[in-house]
Motif scaffolding. Structure first.
Motif, PDB file in Angstrom:
ATOM      1  N   ILE A  78       0.869  -1.186   0.000  1.00  0.00           N
ATOM      2  CA  ILE A  78       0.000   0.000   0.000  1.00  0.00           C
ATOM      3  C   ILE A  78       0.902   1.232   0.000  1.00  0.00           C
ATOM      4  CG2 ILE A  78      -1.760   1.287   1.272  1.00  0.00           C
ATOM      5  CD1 ILE A  78      -2.799  -1.384   2.350  1.00  0.00           C
ATOM      6  N   LEU A  79       0.722   2.080  -1.018  1.00  0.00           N
ATOM      7  CA  LEU A  79       1.686   3.157  -1.241  1.00  0.00           C
ATOM      8  C   LEU A  79       1.438   4.356  -0.346  1.00  0.00           C
ATOM      9  CD1 LEU A  79       2.051   3.093  -5.139  1.00  0.00           C
ATOM     10  CD2 LEU A  79       3.375   1.856  -3.401  1.00  0.00           C
ATOM     11  N   SER A  80       2.528   5.024  -0.015  1.00  0.00           N
ATOM     12  CA  SER A  80       2.449   6.253   0.783  1.00  0.00           C
ATOM     13  C   SER A  80       2.260   7.448  -0.144  1.00  0.00           C
ATOM     14  CB  SER A  80       3.717   6.423   1.608  1.00  0.00           C
ATOM     15  OG  SER A  80       4.754   6.908   0.785  1.00  0.00           O
ATOM     16  N   ALA A  81       1.922   8.571   0.444  1.00  0.00           N
ATOM     17  CA  ALA A  81       1.671   9.802  -0.321  1.00  0.00           C
ATOM     18  C   ALA A  81       2.874  10.207  -1.159  1.00  0.00           C
ATOM     19  CB  ALA A  81       1.278  10.923   0.641  1.00  0.00           C
ATOM     20  N   ARG A  82       4.066   9.748  -0.750  1.00  0.00           N
ATOM     21  CA  ARG A  82       5.292  10.126  -1.479  1.00  0.00           C
ATOM     22  C   ARG A  82       5.650   9.148  -2.596  1.00  0.00           C
ATOM     23  NH1 ARG A  82       9.494  12.438   2.586  1.00  0.00           N
ATOM     24  NH2 ARG A  82       8.173  13.814   3.811  1.00  0.00           N
ATOM     25  N   GLN A  83       4.777   8.189  -2.871  1.00  0.00           N
ATOM     26  CA  GLN A  83       5.157   7.130  -3.825  1.00  0.00           C
ATOM     27  C   GLN A  83       4.331   7.153  -5.115  1.00  0.00           C
ATOM     28  OE1 GLN A  83       5.049   3.851  -0.921  1.00  0.00           O
ATOM     29  NE2 GLN A  83       7.260   3.668  -1.233  1.00  0.00           N
ATOM     30  N   VAL A 136      -8.530 -12.258  -7.579  1.00  0.00           N
ATOM     31  CA  VAL A 136      -7.580 -13.050  -6.785  1.00  0.00           C
ATOM     32  C   VAL A 136      -7.887 -12.811  -5.313  1.00  0.00           C
ATOM     33  CG1 VAL A 136      -5.149 -13.417  -6.208  1.00  0.00           C
ATOM     34  CG2 VAL A 136      -5.802 -12.872  -8.571  1.00  0.00           C
ATOM     35  N   ILE A 137      -8.238 -13.873  -4.620  1.00  0.00           N
ATOM     36  CA  ILE A 137      -8.477 -13.773  -3.172  1.00  0.00           C
ATOM     37  C   ILE A 137      -7.213 -14.252  -2.471  1.00  0.00           C
ATOM     38  CG2 ILE A 137      -9.866 -14.610  -1.241  1.00  0.00           C
ATOM     39  CD1 ILE A 137     -12.248 -14.609  -3.055  1.00  0.00           C
ATOM     40  N   GLY A 138      -6.674 -13.388  -1.625  1.00  0.00           N
ATOM     41  CA  GLY A 138      -5.428 -13.689  -0.924  1.00  0.00           C
ATOM     42  C   GLY A 138      -5.670 -13.971   0.543  1.00  0.00           C
ATOM     43  N   ARG A 139      -4.985 -14.986   1.057  1.00  0.00           N
ATOM     44  CA  ARG A 139      -4.983 -15.275   2.496  1.00  0.00           C
ATOM     45  C   ARG A 139      -3.796 -14.529   3.089  1.00  0.00           C
ATOM     46  NH1 ARG A 139      -7.152 -19.657   5.789  1.00  0.00           N
ATOM     47  NH2 ARG A 139      -6.327 -19.276   7.851  1.00  0.00           N
ATOM     48  N   VAL A 140      -4.055 -13.599   3.989  1.00  0.00           N
ATOM     49  CA  VAL A 140      -2.999 -12.729   4.509  1.00  0.00           C
ATOM     50  C   VAL A 140      -2.193 -13.483   5.573  1.00  0.00           C
ATOM     51  CG1 VAL A 140      -2.499 -10.508   5.602  1.00  0.00           C
ATOM     52  CG2 VAL A 140      -4.462 -10.724   4.052  1.00  0.00           C
ATOM     53  N   ARG A 141      -0.878 -13.545   5.379  1.00  0.00           N
ATOM     54  CA  ARG A 141       0.002 -14.276   6.299  1.00  0.00           C
ATOM     55  C   ARG A 141       0.781 -13.355   7.223  1.00  0.00           C
ATOM     56  NH1 ARG A 141      -2.289 -19.190   6.167  1.00  0.00           N
ATOM     57  NH2 ARG A 141      -2.307 -20.046   4.063  1.00  0.00           N
ATOM     58  N   GLU A 142       1.126 -12.150   6.745  1.00  0.00           N
ATOM     59  CA  GLU A 142       1.883 -11.188   7.565  1.00  0.00           C
ATOM     60  C   GLU A 142       1.388  -9.791   7.214  1.00  0.00           C
ATOM     61  OE1 GLU A 142       4.571 -11.804   9.570  1.00  0.00           O
ATOM     62  OE2 GLU A 142       5.084 -13.872   9.005  1.00  0.00           O
ATOM     63  N   THR A 143       1.393  -8.906   8.202  1.00  0.00           N
ATOM     64  CA  THR A 143       1.085  -7.503   7.919  1.00  0.00           C
ATOM     65  C   THR A 143       2.157  -6.612   8.541  1.00  0.00           C
ATOM     66  OG1 THR A 143      -0.234  -7.153   9.910  1.00  0.00           O
ATOM     67  CG2 THR A 143      -1.428  -7.876   7.936  1.00  0.00           C
ATOM     68  N   CYS A 144       2.337  -5.439   7.950  1.00  0.00           N
ATOM     69  CA  CYS A 144       3.323  -4.486   8.468  1.00  0.00           C
ATOM     70  C   CYS A 144       2.813  -3.081   8.148  1.00  0.00           C
ATOM     71  CB  CYS A 144       4.650  -4.763   7.777  1.00  0.00           C
ATOM     72  SG  CYS A 144       5.852  -3.481   7.966  1.00  0.00           S
ATOM     73  N   GLU A 145       2.801  -2.206   9.140  1.00  0.00           N
ATOM     74  CA  GLU A 145       2.327  -0.831   8.930  1.00  0.00           C
ATOM     75  C   GLU A 145       3.439   0.148   9.266  1.00  0.00           C
ATOM     76  OE1 GLU A 145      -1.621  -0.403  11.071  1.00  0.00           O
ATOM     77  OE2 GLU A 145      -1.044  -2.456  11.549  1.00  0.00           O
ATOM     78  N   ARG A 146       3.449   1.278   8.565  1.00  0.00           N
ATOM     79  CA  ARG A 146       4.448   2.319   8.824  1.00  0.00           C
ATOM     80  C   ARG A 146       3.780   3.656   9.080  1.00  0.00           C
ATOM     81  NH1 ARG A 146       6.586  -0.479   5.215  1.00  0.00           N
ATOM     82  NH2 ARG A 146       8.393  -1.691   5.805  1.00  0.00           N
ATOM     83  N   GLU A 147       4.503   4.527   9.742  1.00  0.00           N
ATOM     84  CA  GLU A 147       4.033   5.902   9.924  1.00  0.00           C
ATOM     85  C   GLU A 147       3.953   6.589   8.574  1.00  0.00           C
ATOM     86  OE1 GLU A 147       3.149   7.492  12.841  1.00  0.00           O
ATOM     87  OE2 GLU A 147       3.341   5.448  13.615  1.00  0.00           O
ATOM     88  N   GLY A 148       3.160   7.628   8.476  1.00  0.00           N
ATOM     89  CA  GLY A 148       3.094   8.394   7.235  1.00  0.00           C
ATOM     90  C   GLY A 148       1.664   8.607   6.795  1.00  0.00           C
ATOM     91  N   GLU A 149       1.494   8.927   5.522  1.00  0.00           N
ATOM     92  CA  GLU A 149       0.170   9.191   4.947  1.00  0.00           C
ATOM     93  C   GLU A 149       0.018   8.357   3.677  1.00  0.00           C
ATOM     94  OE1 GLU A 149      -2.013  10.972   6.491  1.00  0.00           O
ATOM     95  OE2 GLU A 149      -0.564  11.563   8.032  1.00  0.00           O
TER      96      GLU A 149
END
Ligand SMILES: Cc1cc2nc3c(=O)[nH]c(=O)nc-3n(C[C@H](O)[C@H](O)[C@H](O)COP(=O)(O)O)c2cc1C
Length: 173
Positions: A78-83, A136-149
């Motif tokens: 998931i892209l940040s505002a700067r990407q 495509v239905i994906g089974r989520v195995r890991e998640t990671c979140e970062r600060e930002g917008e």
């Protein structure tokens, strides 16, 4: 009937759905020969919490679509505002989207976009054709979140999400 016409052409479909504001993500994978693939998407939707499932709709015949369904793995970046430049890079048809781009590696060496707003590492649970796309239905195995917008997309344009300080809705946390 709300509308005035009985049929919907692709331009009207894209334009009208373009009023549904979304974030922007890049789905990345590595095919069975080890070649990395990725494409920009805004069709990302949460499907289920238990088990954790999401879906993306990928155009039939795109290299990334075939690579994801055959390898059975992908990462949602998931892209940040700067990407915005990353969104444009991975939307160019037929190019080597990874040329000169430093990537990180997720599970099973699947490439991931560094500094994304969030990552979800997935296995393909199901994939089926629907019109000119593959769901495509994906089974989520890991998640990671970062600060930002986040980077936003509305009416065919990238933009920013403006935080007006509203309280989160009661069921969110
Ligand atoms: C903001 C944005 C959102 C997009 N969303 C999708 C999508 O959800 N599904 C899709 O198949 N293509 C989507 N596209 C188009 C693909 O990114 C583009 O066709 C793809 O990069 C082609 O990859 P290929 O070189 O593997 O064919 C989107 C493009 C942009 C700019």
């Amino acid at each position: 009937m709300i509308g005035t016409r009985g049929s919907v052409d692709p331009v009207a479909m894209r334009r009208t759905m373009g009023r549904f504001a979304t974030g922007v993500a890049v789905v990345t994978t590595r095919d069975l020969d080890g070649v990395p693939h990725g494409m920009t998407v805004n069709s990302l939707t949460s499907v289920s919490l238990e088990p954790p499932l999401l879906l993306v709709c990928l155009t039939t015949g795109a290299r990334s679509t075939d690579a994801i369904t055959s390898s059975g793995r992908f990462v949602v970046n998931i892209l940040s505002a700067r990407q915005e430049h990353i969104a444009l890079r991975f939307a160019r048809r037929g190019e080597d989207h990874f040329a000169g781009l430093a990537v990180t590696q997720g599970r099973h060496r699947v490439p991931a976009v560094p500094d994304a707003f969030a990552h979800l590492e997935c296995d393909v649970e199901r994939a089926f054709e629907a019109g000119d796309h593959v769901v495509v239905i994906g089974r989520v195995r890991e998640t990671c979140e970062r600060e930002g917008e986040p980077l936003a997309f509305l009416r065919g344009r990238f933009g920013d999400v403006v935080d007006r300080g509203h309280e989160p809705v009661s069921w969110f946390f």
